[in-house]
Design an enzyme around this catalytic site. Structure first.
Site, short mmCIF file in Angstrom:
data_model
loop_
_atom_site.label_atom_id
_atom_site.label_comp_id
_atom_site.label_asym_id
_atom_site.label_seq_id
_atom_site.Cartn_x
_atom_site.Cartn_y
_atom_site.Cartn_z
N ASP A 104 0.82 -1.21 0.00
CA ASP A 104 0.00 0.00 0.00
C ASP A 104 0.85 1.26 0.00
O ASP A 104 2.02 1.26 0.41
CB ASP A 104 -0.89 0.04 1.24
CG ASP A 104 -2.13 -0.83 1.09
OD1 ASP A 104 -2.21 -1.56 0.09
OD2 ASP A 104 -2.99 -0.79 1.98
N ASP A 105 0.22 2.34 -0.46
CA ASP A 105 0.67 3.73 -0.29
C ASP A 105 1.72 4.19 -1.29
O ASP A 105 2.17 5.34 -1.22
CB ASP A 105 1.22 3.99 1.12
CG ASP A 105 0.15 3.82 2.19
OD1 ASP A 105 -1.03 3.73 1.82
OD2 ASP A 105 0.53 3.79 3.38
N HIS A 155 -5.76 3.06 -4.54
CA HIS A 155 -5.76 3.35 -3.10
C HIS A 155 -6.17 4.82 -2.88
O HIS A 155 -5.68 5.47 -1.96
CB HIS A 155 -4.36 3.09 -2.54
CG HIS A 155 -4.32 2.85 -1.07
ND1 HIS A 155 -5.20 2.02 -0.40
CD2 HIS A 155 -3.47 3.33 -0.11
CE1 HIS A 155 -4.90 2.00 0.89
NE2 HIS A 155 -3.86 2.79 1.10
N HIS A 159 -5.19 9.55 -0.62
CA HIS A 159 -5.15 8.74 0.60
C HIS A 159 -6.13 9.27 1.64
O HIS A 159 -5.82 9.42 2.83
CB HIS A 159 -3.74 8.68 1.19
CG HIS A 159 -3.53 7.48 2.08
ND1 HIS A 159 -3.84 7.50 3.43
CD2 HIS A 159 -3.05 6.24 1.82
CE1 HIS A 159 -3.55 6.31 3.97
NE2 HIS A 159 -3.07 5.53 3.00
N HIS A 256 3.89 -2.34 3.20
CA HIS A 256 3.89 -0.98 2.66
C HIS A 256 5.20 -0.70 1.94
O HIS A 256 6.28 -1.04 2.45
CB HIS A 256 3.71 0.06 3.78
CG HIS A 256 2.37 -0.02 4.46
ND1 HIS A 256 2.10 -0.93 5.46
CD2 HIS A 256 1.24 0.70 4.27
CE1 HIS A 256 0.85 -0.77 5.87
NE2 HIS A 256 0.30 0.21 5.16
#
Length: 759
Positions: A104-105, A155, A159, A256
């Protein structure tokens, strides 16, 4: 009183300068538009960059009634992959001994390439849930990701927690991320993972409607079975331990590749892959999990399995069959592709522009603070030097001088001007040069002189030729060796002329700048200009005087040796700032130019924003013209080259370059307030305002002015200063594109009377 009236013949043909002025006037509107477009472009770049880097409005709940939608138990107890085929929510679990590795991210320019390198080394695929703003900033990483055979999901763009957002915001977050993917890698995707989500049993009544709506639009929502909690940075061994599912269970595993320091994740990832492969696990993507279930269903392997559970294990190589592993991807075409590419290009521009502007901001900030410090130090030194008891210019100057008053349609002011000169404590002759006025200025001047009993006044009429020509006419007609020049809307105090001419006791002095004051200061615009005159002009002149590089003798009040004026060719018509032009010319001719703060003149400042714009545009553009005209002063040698060595760089830096880029301070302040830290940005702005207030207060102290006008300074910084920025930008564009303007006449009211009525 003697009156000279030249004969009025046939109207002369326009001069070259006047023809050029007409052409320039026709170009002013496009130049203003261009200046505004530049400002709009800068603002757009800043907004785009801020939107890419920050969450805006992410903490405000706006979904009224969202809690009324209950989450079905089969979702809360089901697998980590939720699809809405046929409008019905179904879940998919990861098969036993299978890992769907997700990140993620990202993308992150430091850590994502390292993750990709590790995955390639071990021939392991993964699914990356990317943030659209990061995709826009680092499109090349996403392209490498897709080319390597990994899978991409959304995603959101910034965010933000979609559970708290409006439908419009949700749609925007998804659409913009799809555009970013299209521009970066030429694809769109059907996979989605919500920020701040975890396992399916954490879905609440606020987030469930979001997943339903996105599911109806074709998105598959992905959750977590096993969270490595690598964001806590517990150490590589614990990351491996926490990412390992119990027994032989399959799992959607979360790590991540961005969002902070991910060095521990990079260290843990190879250990984790080796451990799971040693245990007989297979790595796949989210699409691989879905395809495995579909294959198992078609083969009848899940005929008797409970709803929501997995039914098969992936076999074979991990990174073979790229088409199957990228089943969630769609090729971007048409408007989506081109809009995506445009977005990536725009972001690239912002990514280059904002850091560059940040460097410029630092330079401007240092220059501005340095200027304030230098002004305070040198102004104090100047004040102490000029006001000590033993200071003297030399023998007292008592001889008569000539006061030249150029006038063009000054019927409202000319009588007040002559009345103030009638009270002069120094012997003078007055020459009023009427530059083709059509409002009876010359007749009013004669009548005023007659009623005041002034026998020392001459009124000279000439066809309209501009202020420089009027001044030159007055110089040629002057009877004395020292000439004082003032505007037709200005009034002198009784002692002004006496104070102004005393520096001529020093034979090196060729010109003297007086202390111009705003007379109509009781309006908002007048108060702003009053602050500017006291702080920006007169404090500056103290500094320049001490450095012996005074750039301008103000048109409202200045004195010259007549021989010096004639030596440099008189007032030039080459620029709009004839006062700056002749001042620099006198420096280059070897004359000294000084400032006499005790010689005060009261002038009528523009009373409207339109008139103010016209005046300041002429000043700033004229200053640029004068500096360009005298650019060779940079190479002048000897004492006459001091202005080129010291004054020219200071004027260019402090009056052109720094003010042009000074808007960066305000732009970045607004940027920080919106996208970074409102309180910190506000404190920084107040700190800069405080420094300016200190400088202004000291300037007011030196000039013995009332401090109450400084109450207008905060508003001046918010409104007046922005207008001055636009004027200067307008002037710079005019200078770059060429053009000439004539001496512009401002509308006067005559409200500035004798100094006794002004305090």
């Amino acid at each position: 009183m003697t009156t000279t009236t030249p004969s009025r013949g046939r109207r002369r043909a326009p001069t070259r300068i006047e023809r050029a002025a007409g052409k320039a006037a026709a170009l002013q509107k496009p130049r203003v538009i261009l200046a505004l477009l530049l400002l709009l472009g800068l603002t757009s770049v800043m907004l785009l960059d801020g939107y890419l880097r920050a969450e805006v409005g992410g903490d405000e709940r706006v979904r009224d009634g969202a809690g009324s939608s209950k989450v079905p138990d089969k979702i809360l107890n089901g697998g980590p992959i939720i699809s809405f085929r046929g409008g019905q929510a179904t879940t998919t679990s990861v098969p036993a001994k299978t890992i769907a590795l997700t990140f993620d991210d990202g993308p992150n320019p430091t850590y994502t390439p390292q993750v990709l390198k590790i995955l390639e080394k071990y021939d392991v695929p993964a699914t990356f849930f990317v943030v659209g703003s990061m995709v826009s900033r680092y499109p090349g990483i996403v392209k490498d990701m897709v080319d390597q055979g990994d899978e991409v999901g959304i995603h959101t763009f910034t965010h933000v927690d979609l559970s708290y957002q409006s439908d419009a915001r949700i749609r925007r977050e998804m659409t913009q991320t799809q555009l970013a993917l299209a521009g970066a890698a030429g694809i769109t995707t059907t996979l989605f993972r919500a920020p701040y989500s975890s396992e399916t049993d954490a879905i609440d009544n606020y987030s469930w409607p979001v997943y339903k709506k996105l599911g109806e639009e074709g998105y598959t929502s992905v959750f977590v079975d096993t969270d490595s909690d690598d964001w806590k940075k517990p150490g590589a061994s614990k990351i491996v331990k926490w990412a390992t599912p119990s027994g032989t269970s399959g799992a959607s595993v979360l790590m991540h590749d961005a969002g902070g320091d991910r060095e521990q994740t990079i260290k843990a990832l190879p250990e984790y892959i080796e451990k799971m492969q040693a245990k007989g696990y297979t790595f796949t993507t989210i699409s691989g999990v879905i395809e495995a279930q579909n294959t198992a269903a078609r083969a009848g392997q899940q005929a008797n399995a409970p709803a929501g559970t997995g039914g098969g294990q992936l076999q074979g190589g991990n990174r073979n069959g790229t088409d199957r592993l990228q089943a969630a991807h769609r090729e971007a075409t048409g408007a989506t592709l081109y809009e995506g590419k445009a977005l990536v290009v725009a972001v690239a521009v912002a990514e280059y522009t904002v850091p560059t502007l940040s460097v410029g901001l630092v330079i401007v900030g240092v220059a501005v603070m340095g200027r304030f410090g230098m002004m305070l130090i040198l102004a104090r030194r100047h004040y102490r030097l000029r006001n000590r008891r033993r200071f003297s210019w030399g023998p007292t100057v008592t001889g008569p001088v000539t006061v030249i008053v150029p006038a063009y349609n000054e019927k409202e002011c000319i009588a007040n001007t002559l009345e103030s000169l009638a009270k002069s404590t120094h012997p003078i002759e007055v020459i009023v040069v009427d530059d083709g006025s059509s409002d009876g200025t010359s007749e009013i001047a004669r009548e005023a002189a007659r009623s005041l009993g002034m026998t020392n006044v001459r009124v000279i009429r000439q066809e309209n030729a501009g202020k420089p020509a009027a001044l030159n006419n007055g110089v040629r007609s002057a009877s004395h060796d020292i000439v004082v020049m003032m505007d037709g809307d200005t009034v002198f105090e009784p002692d002004t002329v006496r104070q102004l001419v005393q520096p001529f006791a020093n034979p090196e002095v060729g010109a003297v700048a007086g202390n111009a004051k705003v007379g109509n200061r009781d309006t908002v615009i007048g108060a702003w200009q009053h602050i500017e005159y006291v702080m920006g002009f007169n404090l500056d002149r103290r500094m320049y005087d001490l450095l012996r590089c005074m750039p301008t003798i103000p048109g409202a009040i200045g004195a010259f040796r007549r021989e010096a004026v004639l030596q440099v060719g008189g007032m030039s018509e080459d620029t709009l700032a004839e006062d700056t032009d002749i001042t620099i010319a006198m420096h280059r001719a070897g004359w000294r130019v000084v400032y006499q703060e005790h010689a005060r003149a009261w002038t009528e400042a523009p009373g409207s924003l339109k008139q103010l714009w016209s005046q300041r545009y002429r000043w700033s553009y004229g200053t640029m013209q004068a500096l360009w005209k005298h650019r060779k002063s940079l190479t002048d040698k000897g004492p006459s080259g001091r202005f080129g060595r010291v004054g020219m760089p200071l004027v260019v830096i402090f009056q052109i370059v720094t003010p042009v880029f000074a808007p960066l301070i305000d732009v970045f302040t607004a940027y920080s307030m919106i996208f970074v830290d409102f309180r910190a940005a506000l404190y920084a702005w107040l700190a800069v305002l405080g420094v300016q207030l200190v400088c202004a207060a000291y300037a007011f102290k030196l000039d013995k002015e009332k401090y109450r006008y400084l109450l207008m300074m905060p508003l001046q910084q918010l409104a007046y200063r922005q207008m001055m920025y636009l004027v200067l930008i307008h002037s710079c564009i005019t200078a770059l594109t060429g053009g000439r303007l004539r001496w512009q006449k401002l509308k006067r009211t005559g409200e500035v009377g004798t100094p006794a009525g002004v305090s």
